[in-house]
Scaffold this motif. Structure first.
Motif, PDB file in Angstrom:
ATOM      1  N   TYR A  16       0.810  -1.217   0.000  1.00  0.00           N
ATOM      2  CA  TYR A  16       0.000   0.000   0.000  1.00  0.00           C
ATOM      3  C   TYR A  16       0.844   1.269   0.000  1.00  0.00           C
ATOM      4  O   TYR A  16       0.567   2.207  -0.742  1.00  0.00           O
ATOM      5  CB  TYR A  16      -0.969  -0.011   1.184  1.00  0.00           C
ATOM      6  CG  TYR A  16      -0.323   0.082   2.544  1.00  0.00           C
ATOM      7  CD1 TYR A  16      -0.220   1.301   3.198  1.00  0.00           C
ATOM      8  CD2 TYR A  16       0.179  -1.045   3.180  1.00  0.00           C
ATOM      9  CE1 TYR A  16       0.363   1.401   4.442  1.00  0.00           C
ATOM     10  CE2 TYR A  16       0.755  -0.961   4.421  1.00  0.00           C
ATOM     11  CZ  TYR A  16       0.848   0.262   5.055  1.00  0.00           C
ATOM     12  OH  TYR A  16       1.436   0.351   6.286  1.00  0.00           O
ATOM     13  N   PHE A  17       1.926   1.331   0.795  1.00  0.00           N
ATOM     14  CA  PHE A  17       2.705   2.566   0.883  1.00  0.00           C
ATOM     15  C   PHE A  17       3.475   2.812  -0.408  1.00  0.00           C
ATOM     16  O   PHE A  17       3.372   3.877  -1.023  1.00  0.00           O
ATOM     17  CB  PHE A  17       3.664   2.487   2.072  1.00  0.00           C
ATOM     18  CG  PHE A  17       4.255   3.817   2.460  1.00  0.00           C
ATOM     19  CD1 PHE A  17       3.594   4.640   3.357  1.00  0.00           C
ATOM     20  CD2 PHE A  17       5.461   4.240   1.932  1.00  0.00           C
ATOM     21  CE1 PHE A  17       4.134   5.875   3.719  1.00  0.00           C
ATOM     22  CE2 PHE A  17       6.008   5.457   2.286  1.00  0.00           C
ATOM     23  CZ  PHE A  17       5.345   6.282   3.182  1.00  0.00           C
ATOM     24  N   VAL A  18       4.241   1.808  -0.838  1.00  0.00           N
ATOM     25  CA  VAL A  18       4.993   1.936  -2.085  1.00  0.00           C
ATOM     26  C   VAL A  18       4.040   2.048  -3.271  1.00  0.00           C
ATOM     27  O   VAL A  18       4.294   2.784  -4.230  1.00  0.00           O
ATOM     28  CB  VAL A  18       5.944   0.728  -2.260  1.00  0.00           C
ATOM     29  CG1 VAL A  18       6.676   0.801  -3.596  1.00  0.00           C
ATOM     30  CG2 VAL A  18       6.947   0.674  -1.108  1.00  0.00           C
ATOM     31  N   GLY A  19       2.942   1.313  -3.200  1.00  0.00           N
ATOM     32  CA  GLY A  19       1.975   1.343  -4.298  1.00  0.00           C
ATOM     33  C   GLY A  19       1.369   2.715  -4.486  1.00  0.00           C
ATOM     34  O   GLY A  19       1.185   3.182  -5.621  1.00  0.00           O
ATOM     35  N   LEU A  20       1.032   3.411  -3.399  1.00  0.00           N
ATOM     36  CA  LEU A  20       0.456   4.745  -3.526  1.00  0.00           C
ATOM     37  C   LEU A  20       1.490   5.741  -4.037  1.00  0.00           C
ATOM     38  O   LEU A  20       1.158   6.649  -4.809  1.00  0.00           O
ATOM     39  CB  LEU A  20      -0.106   5.212  -2.175  1.00  0.00           C
ATOM     40  CG  LEU A  20      -0.852   6.550  -2.204  1.00  0.00           C
ATOM     41  CD1 LEU A  20      -1.997   6.508  -3.211  1.00  0.00           C
ATOM     42  CD2 LEU A  20      -1.374   6.906  -0.823  1.00  0.00           C
ATOM     43  N   ILE A  21       2.733   5.587  -3.627  1.00  0.00           N
ATOM     44  CA  ILE A  21       3.798   6.437  -4.173  1.00  0.00           C
ATOM     45  C   ILE A  21       3.892   6.257  -5.689  1.00  0.00           C
ATOM     46  O   ILE A  21       3.989   7.227  -6.445  1.00  0.00           O
ATOM     47  CB  ILE A  21       5.146   6.106  -3.506  1.00  0.00           C
ATOM     48  CG1 ILE A  21       5.135   6.543  -2.036  1.00  0.00           C
ATOM     49  CG2 ILE A  21       6.294   6.789  -4.243  1.00  0.00           C
ATOM     50  CD1 ILE A  21       6.379   6.161  -1.277  1.00  0.00           C
ATOM     51  N   ALA A  22       3.837   5.003  -6.135  1.00  0.00           N
ATOM     52  CA  ALA A  22       3.888   4.724  -7.576  1.00  0.00           C
ATOM     53  C   ALA A  22       2.668   5.295  -8.280  1.00  0.00           C
ATOM     54  O   ALA A  22       2.777   5.834  -9.391  1.00  0.00           O
ATOM     55  CB  ALA A  22       3.974   3.214  -7.812  1.00  0.00           C
ATOM     56  N   PHE A  23       1.503   5.215  -7.644  1.00  0.00           N
ATOM     57  CA  PHE A  23       0.282   5.742  -8.242  1.00  0.00           C
ATOM     58  C   PHE A  23       0.395   7.240  -8.476  1.00  0.00           C
ATOM     59  O   PHE A  23      -0.023   7.761  -9.520  1.00  0.00           O
ATOM     60  CB  PHE A  23      -0.909   5.443  -7.333  1.00  0.00           C
ATOM     61  CG  PHE A  23      -2.195   6.041  -7.811  1.00  0.00           C
ATOM     62  CD1 PHE A  23      -2.898   5.473  -8.854  1.00  0.00           C
ATOM     63  CD2 PHE A  23      -2.720   7.178  -7.204  1.00  0.00           C
ATOM     64  CE1 PHE A  23      -4.095   6.016  -9.299  1.00  0.00           C
ATOM     65  CE2 PHE A  23      -3.903   7.731  -7.640  1.00  0.00           C
ATOM     66  CZ  PHE A  23      -4.588   7.152  -8.690  1.00  0.00           C
ATOM     67  N   VAL A  24       0.961   7.965  -7.511  1.00  0.00           N
ATOM     68  CA  VAL A  24       1.101   9.415  -7.650  1.00  0.00           C
ATOM     69  C   VAL A  24       2.236   9.770  -8.604  1.00  0.00           C
ATOM     70  O   VAL A  24       2.128  10.719  -9.391  1.00  0.00           O
ATOM     71  CB  VAL A  24       1.340  10.057  -6.272  1.00  0.00           C
ATOM     72  CG1 VAL A  24       1.571  11.562  -6.405  1.00  0.00           C
ATOM     73  CG2 VAL A  24       0.150   9.798  -5.352  1.00  0.00           C
ATOM     74  N   ALA A  25       3.323   9.005  -8.567  1.00  0.00           N
ATOM     75  CA  ALA A  25       4.499   9.345  -9.366  1.00  0.00           C
ATOM     76  C   ALA A  25       4.302   9.068 -10.847  1.00  0.00           C
ATOM     77  O   ALA A  25       4.723   9.868 -11.694  1.00  0.00           O
ATOM     78  CB  ALA A  25       5.718   8.568  -8.852  1.00  0.00           C
ATOM     79  N   LEU A  26       3.655   7.952 -11.166  1.00  0.00           N
ATOM     80  CA  LEU A  26       3.499   7.577 -12.562  1.00  0.00           C
ATOM     81  C   LEU A  26       2.269   8.252 -13.163  1.00  0.00           C
ATOM     82  O   LEU A  26       1.280   8.475 -12.471  1.00  0.00           O
ATOM     83  CB  LEU A  26       3.374   6.055 -12.680  1.00  0.00           C
ATOM     84  CG  LEU A  26       4.590   5.261 -12.190  1.00  0.00           C
ATOM     85  CD1 LEU A  26       4.319   3.768 -12.263  1.00  0.00           C
ATOM     86  CD2 LEU A  26       5.833   5.617 -12.990  1.00  0.00           C
TER      87      LEU A  26
END
Length: 227
Positions: free
Chosen positions: A132-142
């Motif tokens: 969830y933490f890394v996934g949300l970072i990826a969601f915002v970054a990409l």
């Protein structure tokens, strides 16, 4: 997935508007623009203001805003920092005022549509719930469809994250996404021969952006077919 109320209304809020929480993110943006006024020519300052407003209003994203800023003479690092700062301010506003946002006429239904978009995104990508933490970072970054601080806040709550966790992810993702795109665009600009006209350079970026968009759309359709 951890369970926390989706609307972030579980912190004792009695329904009254806290004007401090509403005004602080806006004042931070105003302070940033005021500082930039002393360092940028008037034309570039007005362009930066326009691009920041355009970033807030869909459908333009950082993959469009940053190349335009760089082509118009704004330093790559400033274009990246401005959009990353907007992501932080937007995430802060959503963390403090999410129930209020849903009560605003027209804007509330608009955010509700993004809630549905975020739920659809999670349904198609269950790995986000495991990471969830890394996934949300990826969601915002990409540059996903509908990604950003607003939908990122909604997705974070769907994942059961606290306000601090969501704001941290939005800030980190905004920095990574904005600076990665800005560095890439700056590298491409340095490859274009000097003396090339603005419209020729813009056409090159549009072709690259179109190619990337087509590849992403093809990947998305393939994933939907497999699902």
């Amino acid at each position: 997935m951890r369970q926390i109320d989706v609307l972030w209304g579980d912190d004792g809020d009695d329904g009254r508007i806290n004007w401090l929480k509403v005004s602080v993110p806006l004042l931070l943006c105003g302070l940033f623009l005021a500082v930039m006024w002393f360092f940028l020519p008037a034309e570039q300052w007005l362009l930066l203001v326009g691009m920041m407003v355009a970033y807030i209003v869909p459908p333009l994203g950082r993959e469009t805003i940053i190349p335009v800023c760089i082509l118009c003479g704004i330093p790559w690092w400033l274009a990246a920092f401005a959009l990353a700062f907007l992501d932080f301010a937007g995430g802060l506003f959503m963390a403090w005022n999410f129930p209020l946002v849903l009560r605003i006429p027209r804007i509330g239904p608009w955010v509700s549509r993004f809630v549905a978009a975020g739920r659809t995104f999670l349904d198609r990508r269950p790995w986000l719930e495991r990471l969830y933490f890394v996934g949300l970072i990826a969601f915002v970054a990409l540059p996903f469809d509908g990604s950003g601080s607003i939908v990122g806040s909604v997705v974070g709550r769907m994942l059961g994250m606290t306000k601090t966790e969501v704001l941290s992810c939005i800030t980190i993702g905004g920095i990574i996404g904005s600076f990665a795109i800005a560095l890439g665009i700056d590298y491409i600009v340095n490859l274009i021969p000097e003396g090339t006209g603005f419209w020729v350079s813009l056409a090159v970026f549009l072709l690259i952006g179109t190619a990337l968009l087509v590849m992403y759309r093809s990947y998305s359709r393939k994933q939907e077919t497999n699902a």
